[in-house]
Design an enzyme around this catalytic site. Structure first.
Site, short mmCIF file in Angstrom:
data_model
loop_
_atom_site.label_atom_id
_atom_site.label_comp_id
_atom_site.label_asym_id
_atom_site.label_seq_id
_atom_site.Cartn_x
_atom_site.Cartn_y
_atom_site.Cartn_z
N GLY A 43 1.03 -1.02 0.08
CA GLY A 43 -0.13 0.09 -0.15
C GLY A 43 0.87 1.45 0.04
O GLY A 43 2.05 1.37 0.10
N ASP A 58 1.80 -4.68 11.25
CA ASP A 58 1.58 -5.91 10.37
C ASP A 58 0.29 -6.59 11.32
O ASP A 58 0.29 -6.76 12.49
CB ASP A 58 2.83 -6.68 10.59
CG ASP A 58 2.71 -7.69 9.45
OD1 ASP A 58 3.51 -7.76 8.47
OD2 ASP A 58 1.62 -8.61 9.70
N TYR A 153 -2.82 -19.27 -2.47
CA TYR A 153 -3.67 -18.04 -2.21
C TYR A 153 -5.09 -18.47 -2.12
O TYR A 153 -5.87 -17.85 -1.19
CB TYR A 153 -3.38 -17.11 -3.40
CG TYR A 153 -4.30 -15.99 -3.47
CD1 TYR A 153 -4.20 -14.94 -2.46
CD2 TYR A 153 -5.31 -15.77 -4.34
CE1 TYR A 153 -5.33 -13.77 -2.64
CE2 TYR A 153 -6.21 -14.67 -4.50
CZ TYR A 153 -6.19 -13.72 -3.42
OH TYR A 153 -6.90 -12.73 -3.39
N GLU A 280 -2.31 -21.91 -16.45
CA GLU A 280 -2.97 -20.58 -16.24
C GLU A 280 -4.36 -21.05 -16.25
O GLU A 280 -5.03 -21.85 -17.33
CB GLU A 280 -2.72 -19.69 -17.28
CG GLU A 280 -3.33 -18.27 -16.79
CD GLU A 280 -3.05 -17.11 -17.86
OE1 GLU A 280 -3.45 -15.87 -17.65
OE2 GLU A 280 -2.42 -17.38 -18.92
#
Ligand code: NAD
Length: 331
Positions: A43, A58, A153, A280
């Site tokens: 960010g 954090d 993820y 992918e």
């Protein structure tokens, strides 16, 4: 009617990031007392609205417990994450530390200090994988689509949803997990699930030739950040707990995306293809009819309009870069 968290303290984790900073803006506009927690890993300070209180921290830090004790947040929108799919493949342990242990650190602090609601930013594409031909005819994927995350993820996002369900059952902490499609818009960076928009736009504005991976027929469901933020604001006011898709139901392939961005940046580049990316995901598209039913949410911004706004933002940032010292995200 005022928003239920108007005049109340709302913590936005990841509020210095792309989506989080837009969420912080919107909640301030609703009258909330917004606090941002971010370690500034991805960010930027300049994204944080002036009216927000900023805690540079954090999400894994034990000091999170003290912060919750002192501030007694009423609600939390949790966006801080390791959100780079490739990085999660290269370093699954780091991905789990941030996305799972970071979440648990926040939830433990929250439940011990009167937190009343959590909105979690999950993912549709990385949890469902390619559309199952036996669900909805292989079309837009509903929440009941099989969950087959192909990356760490996607796995940590799904696990997070299960932890949220546990904290609700065990500690009466309600939550809404919003499974976003590919979010694009001003302030986006090249690492997120719609990173291709930032990468192509930056290259085109520099007069460079973007390269499309493979034939460019891979599709994604691109949803504008302004629409996503409206879903977050509605989800915060939701009574109960749920998992809800946020997307447009429209598939756009990379070639079409390139065509839009090339036109918006002057139309000087060629459509050039390189080798495909092995493994992918080929398609991703979300059915958000449940969001319409329970949140009254529908996407409002057409892709051409959202991309025009996005390109205008990248152009303005480029024009102002020498003065502001902002660095180029695509090297
Ligand atoms: P972003 O990188 O712009 O924002 C993430 C923010 O989290 C950054 O400001 C970063 O500094 C902060 N952060 C990262 N690790 C942290 C840590 N350990 N402690 C504190 N802060 C930390 O990404 P974004 O695209 O705005 O994504 C926000 C959320 O939405 C993420 O949870 C992401 O997984 C989710 N999401 C995004 C998309 C998309 O297309 N962008 C799609 C689905 C879900």
């Amino acid at each position: 009617m005022p928003h239920p968290y108007s005049s109340r303290k709302v913590l936005v984790t990841g509020g210095a990031g792309f989506i989080g900073s837009h969420v912080a803006d919107a909640l301030i506009a609703e009258g909330a007392n917004v606090h941002v927690l971010d370690n500034l890993e991805g960010g930027r300070l300049e994204n944080i609205p002036d009216a927000a209180v900023f805690h540079e921290m954090d999400i894994r830090d034990p000091a999170v417990a003290t912060l919750f004790e002192e501030e007694k947040f009423a609600a939390m929108v949790h966006l801080a994450a390791q959100m780079d799919v490739r990085k999660s493949v290269a370093d699954p342990a780091f991905d789990a530390q941030v996305n799972v242990l970071g979440l648990l650190n926040l939830l433990e602090a929250g439940r011990a200090n009167g937190l009343e609601m959590v909105v979690f930013t999950s993912t549709g594409g990385a949890i469902y994988g390619d559309p199952d031909p036996n669900v909805n005819g292989g079309g837009p994927q509903p929440e009941s689509h099989p969950e087959l995350p192909a990356s760490p993820y996607g796995i940590t996002k799904l696990v997070s949803e299960h932890y949220l369900r546990f904290f609700d059952a065990a500690h009466s902490l309600p939550y809404v997990a919003l499974r976003f499609a590919n979010v694009y818009g001003p302030r986006q960076n090249p690492h997120g699930e719609a990173g291709v928009v930032a990468i192509f736009t930056e290259r085109l504005l520099r007069g460079e030739q973007p390269v499309i991976n493979g034939p460019g027929k891979q599709t994604r469901d691109y949803v504008f950040v302004g629409d996503v933020v409206k879903a977050v604001v509605s989800a915060l006011a939701f009574a109960g707990s749920d998992v809800i898709n946020i997307g447009t139901g429209i598939e756009t392939d990379v070639n079409e995306l390139f065509e839009h961005l090339n036109r918006l940046t002057g139309g000087r580049a060629e459509e050039k293809h390189g080798p495909g990316m092995p493994g992918e995901q080929q398609r991703s598209v979300l059915d958000a009819s449940y969001a319409a039913d329970v949140l009254g949410w529908r996407p409002e911004v057409a892709l051409a309009d959202g991309l025009a706004e996005t390109v205008a933002w990248f152009k303005a940032r480029r024009d102002n870069a020498p003065a502001s010292g902002i660095t180029d995200p695509v090297s």
